[in-house]
Design an enzyme around this catalytic site. Structure first.
Site: not given
Length: 197
Positions: A82, A176, A178
């Site tokens: 991002c 993202h 994660e």
């Protein structure tokens, strides 16, 4: 480097903790990086999501911009998500005043291309080089890549837009990974760091 690479997460701003967890689950020794001397001790670096303008200003304040540029130019593996993708772009289409990038990927990125915070969404994304089906991508005020140069390889698209790019030892995603329980993108990056080591 042992079989367990030391991978830093740029910890100036953004979702640092989630990346540390994802990297640890992908068998890396993960640590936050805020200063040039900490950067010198890692085999690779993740640049997290957050606010790209703030991150670039803080990197300048902490004396990190030039050391980051030098390490990336020298071939240190780096992965940006991002805002991290924006920082790895050689060019931003619509930069805020004074916004600088680290560079490293020959691409032009458009900030907040997928819309505002309330237009955030999740989508299944097929990523080249990752087996086992699509990864779940979380898009939060996400950028997309307008165009790439000859050196950069498009590794994922969503809705007709480029959302993941790789160039040599540099990897960047608009989304993202994660924030999901799926750590295959981080595992791919850990493999890139191992290969370089």
């Amino acid at each position: 480097m042992s079989d367990t690479p030391v991978i830093g997460v740029l910890a100036l701003q953004g979702d640092v903790r989630e990346h540390l967890i994802a990297l640890a689950s992908a068998d890396a020794l993960a640590r936050p990086v805020r200063r040039p001397e900490e950067l010198a001790e890692v085999d690779g670096l993740v640049i997290p999501g957050g606010e790209s303008t703030t991150m670039s200003k803080l990197a300048g304040l902490f004396g990190m911009l030039e050391p980051l540029r030098e390490r990336v130019r020298a071939g240190m593996p780096v992965y940006g998500t991002c805002a991290g993708m924006i920082l790895l772009a050689d060019k931003i289409l619509d930069p805020r005043s004074g916004q600088e990038t680290i560079g490293g990927i020959d691409m032009i990125v458009r900030r907040n291309a997928f819309g505002r915070q309330n237009e955030s969404f999740e989508a299944a994304v097929e990523v080249a080089g990752i087996e086992g089906g699509p990864v779940e991508g979380v898009f939060i005020r996400a950028p997309w890549v307008e165009s790439v140069g000859a050196q950069a390889e498009v590794v994922a698209e969503h809705g007709g837009h480029i959302v993941a790019v790789r160039q040599g030892n540099a990897l960047a995603t608009s989304f993202h990974p994660e924030l999901t329980g799926d750590h295959r993108v981080h595992a791919l990056f850990v493999d890139m760091v191992r290969a370089e080591g």
